[in-house]
Design an enzyme around this catalytic site. Sequence first.
Site, PDB file in Angstrom:
ATOM      1  N   LYS A  62     -11.135  -0.806   7.013  1.00 44.38           N
ATOM      2  CA  LYS A  62      -9.911  -0.469   7.737  1.00 44.38           C
ATOM      3  C   LYS A  62     -10.311   0.053   9.117  1.00 44.38           C
ATOM      4  O   LYS A  62     -11.146   0.962   9.211  1.00 44.38           O
ATOM      5  CB  LYS A  62      -9.154   0.590   6.934  1.00 44.38           C
ATOM      6  CG  LYS A  62      -7.991   1.251   7.660  1.00 44.38           C
ATOM      7  CD  LYS A  62      -7.276   2.184   6.689  1.00 44.38           C
ATOM      8  CE  LYS A  62      -6.327   3.111   7.411  1.00 44.38           C
ATOM      9  NZ  LYS A  62      -5.427   3.811   6.499  1.00 44.38           N
ATOM     10  N   ARG A 111       0.880  10.421   0.153  1.00 44.05           N
ATOM     11  CA  ARG A 111       1.276  11.515   1.047  1.00 44.05           C
ATOM     12  C   ARG A 111       2.556  12.196   0.572  1.00 44.05           C
ATOM     13  O   ARG A 111       3.032  13.118   1.217  1.00 44.05           O
ATOM     14  CB  ARG A 111       1.508  10.995   2.466  1.00 44.05           C
ATOM     15  CG  ARG A 111       0.306  10.330   3.093  1.00 44.05           C
ATOM     16  CD  ARG A 111       0.627   9.892   4.518  1.00 44.05           C
ATOM     17  NE  ARG A 111      -0.214   8.791   4.938  1.00 44.05           N
ATOM     18  CZ  ARG A 111      -0.060   8.133   6.070  1.00 44.05           C
ATOM     19  NH1 ARG A 111       0.922   8.452   6.890  1.00 44.05           N
ATOM     20  NH2 ARG A 111      -0.861   7.135   6.387  1.00 44.05           N
ATOM     21  N   GLU A 149       0.874  -1.181   0.000  1.00 44.33           N
ATOM     22  CA  GLU A 149       0.000   0.000   0.000  1.00 44.33           C
ATOM     23  C   GLU A 149       0.909   1.228   0.000  1.00 44.33           C
ATOM     24  O   GLU A 149       1.630   1.473   0.967  1.00 44.33           O
ATOM     25  CB  GLU A 149      -0.898   0.022   1.240  1.00 44.33           C
ATOM     26  CG  GLU A 149      -1.757   1.280   1.321  1.00 44.33           C
ATOM     27  CD  GLU A 149      -2.389   1.503   2.687  1.00 44.33           C
ATOM     28  OE1 GLU A 149      -2.573   2.684   3.071  1.00 44.33           O
ATOM     29  OE2 GLU A 149      -2.700   0.514   3.384  1.00 44.33           O
TER      30      GLU A 149
END
Length: 207
Positions: free
Chosen positions: A122, A38, A34
């Site tokens: 999640k 960012r 993943e």
Amino acid sequence: MFATRLVPVVVLKNLAHAEPLAEALLAGGLDTIELTLRTDCALDAIKLLSEKYPQIKLGAGTVLDAGIVPQLVDLGCQYAVSPGLNPKVIEATQKADLPIFAGVANPTDIETARELGLQTLKFFPAEPLGGASMLKALIGPYGHTGIKFIPTGGITLEKAPSYAALPEVAAIGGSWFVDAKLMAEGNWAQITKRTEEAIKAIAESSH
């Protein structure tokens, strides 16, 4: 995708680190990544890895805007992860047929996610919210629905087994084995070692 029940949550600051990181994770027995959106090089890294490592199941993390979803699909992303429940982002991923693991923190979130048609969620931020005991309490009223969770946030090698012991945990998301400091140092051997340790700890705790 969840064969090892482990997802590395990667904050990649240098595009040159993408390939050695992929190699280090593969060497450790992990074929999913993943990549969080960012950093400035995140999208380039997704494109690079999807082209060079078709065997890796590649996801984009920190997906905050619906508008980026078509681009993620074009770049070769196979799943998306978001920190919260943004209906517009979820709708965009469903329209693009891109699996999404959206973040939940409480019963209301879980029920909203179910209404939006999501089945694997999640649990974030896992440790600050109360860890595996909190997740176990949340599973209580919803476990029978077949819902699954990917706890992420503050989890360490020592904490991972308590999550892995819960059958409703599909996988554990973590960054302790893909630490930014290790990447900056180019310590790929340590990343491989930590990945192997994590997979082993999770396997030994799994039901």
